[in-house]
Design an enzyme around this catalytic site. Structure first.
Site, PDB file in Angstrom:
ATOM      1  N   LYS A   1      -3.824  -9.061  -7.623  1.00 37.03           N
ATOM      2  CA  LYS A   1      -2.276  -9.208  -7.589  1.00 37.03           C
ATOM      3  C   LYS A   1      -2.397 -11.020  -7.361  1.00 37.03           C
ATOM      4  O   LYS A   1      -3.456 -11.629  -7.005  1.00 37.03           O
ATOM      5  CB  LYS A   1      -1.675  -8.702  -6.608  1.00 37.03           C
ATOM      6  CG  LYS A   1      -1.334  -7.355  -6.863  1.00 37.03           C
ATOM      7  CD  LYS A   1      -0.345  -6.774  -5.822  1.00 37.03           C
ATOM      8  CE  LYS A   1       0.017  -5.311  -6.059  1.00 37.03           C
ATOM      9  NZ  LYS A   1       0.941  -4.452  -5.236  1.00 37.03           N
TER      10      LYS A   1
ATOM     11  N   TYR B   1       6.050  -1.186 -13.208  1.00 36.16           N
ATOM     12  CA  TYR B   1       6.503  -0.526 -11.981  1.00 36.16           C
ATOM     13  C   TYR B   1       7.773   0.159 -12.148  1.00 36.16           C
ATOM     14  O   TYR B   1       8.698   0.205 -11.424  1.00 36.16           O
ATOM     15  CB  TYR B   1       6.662  -1.766 -11.010  1.00 36.16           C
ATOM     16  CG  TYR B   1       5.536  -2.441 -10.631  1.00 36.16           C
ATOM     17  CD1 TYR B   1       4.608  -1.332  -9.355  1.00 36.16           C
ATOM     18  CD2 TYR B   1       5.091  -3.363 -10.619  1.00 36.16           C
ATOM     19  CE1 TYR B   1       3.501  -1.893  -8.777  1.00 36.16           C
ATOM     20  CE2 TYR B   1       3.502  -4.109  -9.787  1.00 36.16           C
ATOM     21  CZ  TYR B   1       3.055  -2.859  -9.120  1.00 36.16           C
ATOM     22  OH  TYR B   1       1.970  -3.353  -8.655  1.00 36.16           O
TER      23      TYR B   1
ATOM     24  N   PHE C   1      13.343  -3.247  -3.435  1.00 36.02           N
ATOM     25  CA  PHE C   1      12.360  -4.357  -3.541  1.00 36.02           C
ATOM     26  C   PHE C   1      11.834  -4.557  -5.245  1.00 36.02           C
ATOM     27  O   PHE C   1      10.989  -5.483  -5.395  1.00 36.02           O
ATOM     28  CB  PHE C   1      11.190  -4.098  -2.828  1.00 36.02           C
ATOM     29  CG  PHE C   1      10.423  -2.847  -2.898  1.00 36.02           C
ATOM     30  CD1 PHE C   1       9.593  -2.554  -3.974  1.00 36.02           C
ATOM     31  CD2 PHE C   1      10.599  -1.639  -2.127  1.00 36.02           C
ATOM     32  CE1 PHE C   1       8.937  -1.508  -4.212  1.00 36.02           C
ATOM     33  CE2 PHE C   1      10.000  -0.727  -2.438  1.00 36.02           C
ATOM     34  CZ  PHE C   1       9.158  -0.532  -3.407  1.00 36.02           C
TER      35      PHE C   1
ATOM     36  N   ARG D   1      -8.028   4.002  -2.966  1.00 35.67           N
ATOM     37  CA  ARG D   1      -6.923   3.948  -1.900  1.00 35.67           C
ATOM     38  C   ARG D   1      -7.589   3.586  -0.536  1.00 35.67           C
ATOM     39  O   ARG D   1      -6.879   2.956   0.413  1.00 35.67           O
ATOM     40  CB  ARG D   1      -6.004   4.925  -2.023  1.00 35.67           C
ATOM     41  CG  ARG D   1      -5.167   4.710  -3.184  1.00 35.67           C
ATOM     42  CD  ARG D   1      -4.252   5.895  -3.528  1.00 35.67           C
ATOM     43  NE  ARG D   1      -3.037   5.949  -3.029  1.00 35.67           N
ATOM     44  CZ  ARG D   1      -1.827   5.209  -3.210  1.00 35.67           C
ATOM     45  NH1 ARG D   1      -2.064   4.391  -4.189  1.00 35.67           N
ATOM     46  NH2 ARG D   1      -0.932   5.275  -2.311  1.00 35.67           N
TER      47      ARG D   1
ATOM     48  N   THR E   1      -0.414   0.131   2.010  1.00 33.40           N
ATOM     49  CA  THR E   1       0.481  -0.691   1.283  1.00 33.40           C
ATOM     50  C   THR E   1       0.702  -1.817   2.085  1.00 33.40           C
ATOM     51  O   THR E   1       0.831  -3.251   1.963  1.00 33.40           O
ATOM     52  CB  THR E   1       1.884   0.011   0.959  1.00 33.40           C
ATOM     53  OG1 THR E   1       1.405   1.230   0.144  1.00 33.40           O
ATOM     54  CG2 THR E   1       2.787  -0.964   0.122  1.00 33.40           C
TER      55      THR E   1
ATOM     56  N   ARG F   1      -6.868  -4.690   2.021  1.00 31.65           N
ATOM     57  CA  ARG F   1      -5.502  -5.418   2.395  1.00 31.65           C
ATOM     58  C   ARG F   1      -5.508  -6.061   3.352  1.00 31.65           C
ATOM     59  O   ARG F   1      -4.934  -7.013   3.796  1.00 31.65           O
ATOM     60  CB  ARG F   1      -4.436  -4.419   2.021  1.00 31.65           C
ATOM     61  CG  ARG F   1      -3.821  -4.270   0.457  1.00 31.65           C
ATOM     62  CD  ARG F   1      -3.040  -2.865   0.401  1.00 31.65           C
ATOM     63  NE  ARG F   1      -2.720  -2.919  -0.745  1.00 31.65           N
ATOM     64  CZ  ARG F   1      -2.294  -1.569  -1.432  1.00 31.65           C
ATOM     65  NH1 ARG F   1      -2.099  -0.493  -0.636  1.00 31.65           N
ATOM     66  NH2 ARG F   1      -1.703  -1.576  -2.429  1.00 31.65           N
TER      67      ARG F   1
ATOM     68  N   ASN G   1       0.458  -7.840  -1.815  1.00 32.94           N
ATOM     69  CA  ASN G   1      -0.524  -7.183  -0.761  1.00 32.94           C
ATOM     70  C   ASN G   1      -2.203  -6.804  -1.454  1.00 32.94           C
ATOM     71  O   ASN G   1      -2.641  -6.069  -1.406  1.00 32.94           O
ATOM     72  CB  ASN G   1      -0.044  -5.705  -0.494  1.00 32.94           C
ATOM     73  CG  ASN G   1       0.244  -4.803  -1.608  1.00 32.94           C
ATOM     74  OD1 ASN G   1       0.135  -5.512  -2.885  1.00 32.94           O
ATOM     75  ND2 ASN G   1       0.818  -3.561  -1.341  1.00 32.94           N
TER      76      ASN G   1
ATOM     77  N   HIS H   1      -3.687  -3.590  -6.108  1.00 30.09           N
ATOM     78  CA  HIS H   1      -3.011  -2.391  -6.722  1.00 30.09           C
ATOM     79  C   HIS H   1      -4.077  -1.339  -6.861  1.00 30.09           C
ATOM     80  O   HIS H   1      -5.012  -1.652  -7.288  1.00 30.09           O
ATOM     81  CB  HIS H   1      -2.009  -2.509  -7.882  1.00 30.09           C
ATOM     82  CG  HIS H   1      -1.495  -1.183  -8.449  1.00 30.09           C
ATOM     83  ND1 HIS H   1      -0.324  -0.543  -7.837  1.00 30.09           N
ATOM     84  CD2 HIS H   1      -2.129  -0.474  -9.287  1.00 30.09           C
ATOM     85  CE1 HIS H   1      -0.092   0.596  -8.579  1.00 30.09           C
ATOM     86  NE2 HIS H   1      -1.142   0.641  -9.368  1.00 30.09           N
TER      87      HIS H   1
ATOM     88  N   GLU I   1      -2.040   3.789 -16.396  1.00 35.87           N
ATOM     89  CA  GLU I   1      -1.810   2.447 -16.099  1.00 35.87           C
ATOM     90  C   GLU I   1      -3.057   1.728 -16.741  1.00 35.87           C
ATOM     91  O   GLU I   1      -2.834   0.279 -16.842  1.00 35.87           O
ATOM     92  CB  GLU I   1      -1.816   2.191 -14.322  1.00 35.87           C
ATOM     93  CG  GLU I   1      -0.564   2.648 -13.696  1.00 35.87           C
ATOM     94  CD  GLU I   1      -0.734   2.663 -12.260  1.00 35.87           C
ATOM     95  OE1 GLU I   1       0.433   2.882 -11.902  1.00 35.87           O
ATOM     96  OE2 GLU I   1      -1.803   2.750 -11.727  1.00 35.87           O
TER      97      GLU I   1
HETATM   98  P1  CMP Z   1       1.587  -1.279  -5.005  1.00 34.51           P
HETATM   99  O1  CMP Z   1       0.555  -0.387  -4.525  1.00 34.51           O
HETATM  100  O2  CMP Z   1       1.405  -2.177  -6.243  1.00 34.51           O
HETATM  101  O3  CMP Z   1       2.654  -0.575  -5.413  1.00 34.51           O
HETATM  102  C1  CMP Z   1       4.301  -0.638  -5.468  1.00 34.51           C
HETATM  103  C2  CMP Z   1       4.104  -2.103  -4.927  1.00 34.51           C
HETATM  104  O4  CMP Z   1       5.700  -2.518  -4.359  1.00 34.51           O
HETATM  105  C3  CMP Z   1       3.412  -2.255  -3.499  1.00 34.51           C
HETATM  106  O5  CMP Z   1       2.153  -2.376  -3.811  1.00 34.51           O
HETATM  107  C4  CMP Z   1       3.982  -3.391  -3.015  1.00 34.51           C
HETATM  108  O6  CMP Z   1       3.562  -4.598  -3.666  1.00 34.51           O
HETATM  109  C5  CMP Z   1       5.525  -3.313  -3.249  1.00 34.51           C
HETATM  110  N1  CMP Z   1       6.306  -2.693  -2.186  1.00 34.51           N
HETATM  111  C6  CMP Z   1       6.038  -1.603  -1.753  1.00 34.51           C
HETATM  112  N2  CMP Z   1       7.017  -1.410  -0.781  1.00 34.51           N
HETATM  113  C7  CMP Z   1       7.494  -2.630  -0.747  1.00 34.51           C
HETATM  114  C8  CMP Z   1       8.725  -2.897   0.428  1.00 34.51           C
HETATM  115  N3  CMP Z   1       8.998  -2.064   1.100  1.00 34.51           N
HETATM  116  N4  CMP Z   1       8.978  -4.174   0.236  1.00 34.51           N
HETATM  117  C9  CMP Z   1       8.445  -4.938  -0.879  1.00 34.51           C
HETATM  118  N5  CMP Z   1       7.558  -4.533  -1.727  1.00 34.51           N
HETATM  119  C10 CMP Z   1       6.797  -3.448  -1.468  1.00 34.51           C
END
Ligand code: CMP
Length: 139
Positions: free
Chosen positions: A11, A51, A59, A87, A93, A104, A114, A117, A128
């Site tokens: 990212k 997304y 968010f 994962r 996350t 992470r 984070n 992905h 994807e």
């Molecule tokens: P990702 O695994 O790419 O999948 C969805 C993304 O949304 C996640 O990683 C974060 O970057 C973002 N995300 C998930 N939960 C939250 C949250 N509670 N607040 C802000 N961003 C979030």
């Protein structure tokens, strides 16, 4: 045994801080083969499509702005049990909940920024991957 491919993105936070190489090294050392790799950028619109599953989440708007704030690296990765093993390698996350030694835990800045992905299932991994790569690029 589930499928052997997953999709990942490094990212904008991790790319801009110069962590691409370190993250790719961790991915390869964990036994993943890089099938396809591309440094590119999302627009607000393409981030919104990628997304889309989160479009009702509070968010979503911030996530799309963040994901289009700078270059990303898109990856298709191969390994037995790829989705689940990847994962595990990236961790939770929210980096505050991620285990020691995960990508992470080492590189993420926040729950949004984070670092990486990872697809959550075999069918989403295929979708994807095809979002970024033509079939002829998925060697
Ligand atoms: P990702 O695994 O790419 O999948 C969805 C993304 O949304 C996640 O990683 C974060 O970057 C973002 N995300 C998930 N939960 C939250 C949250 N509670 N607040 C802000 N961003 C979030």
């Amino acid at each position: 045994m589930s499928g052997n491919r997953t999709f990942s993105m490094i990212k904008p936070d991790a790319v801009s801080e110069g962590n691409t190489g370190a993250i790719l090294r961790m991915i390869e050392e964990a036994g993943f083969k890089i099938v396809a790799m591309k440094k590119t950028a999302l627009t607000g619109e393409t981030a919104g499509k990628f997304y889309e599953v989160h479009k009702e989440r509070p968010f979503y708007k911030d996530l799309c702005a963040y994901m289009s704030s700078g270059p990303i690296v898109a990856l298709i990765l191969e390994k037995d049990n790829a989705v689940a093993d990847f994962r595990k390698l990236i961790g939770a996350t929210n980096p505050a909940d991620a285990e020691e030694g995960t990508i992470r835990k080492l590189f993420a800045k926040s729950i949004e920024a984070n670092a990486v992905h990872g697809s959550d299932a075999d069918d989403t991994a295929a979708q994807e991957g095809s979002f970024f790569f033509a079939k002829t690029e998925q060697f």
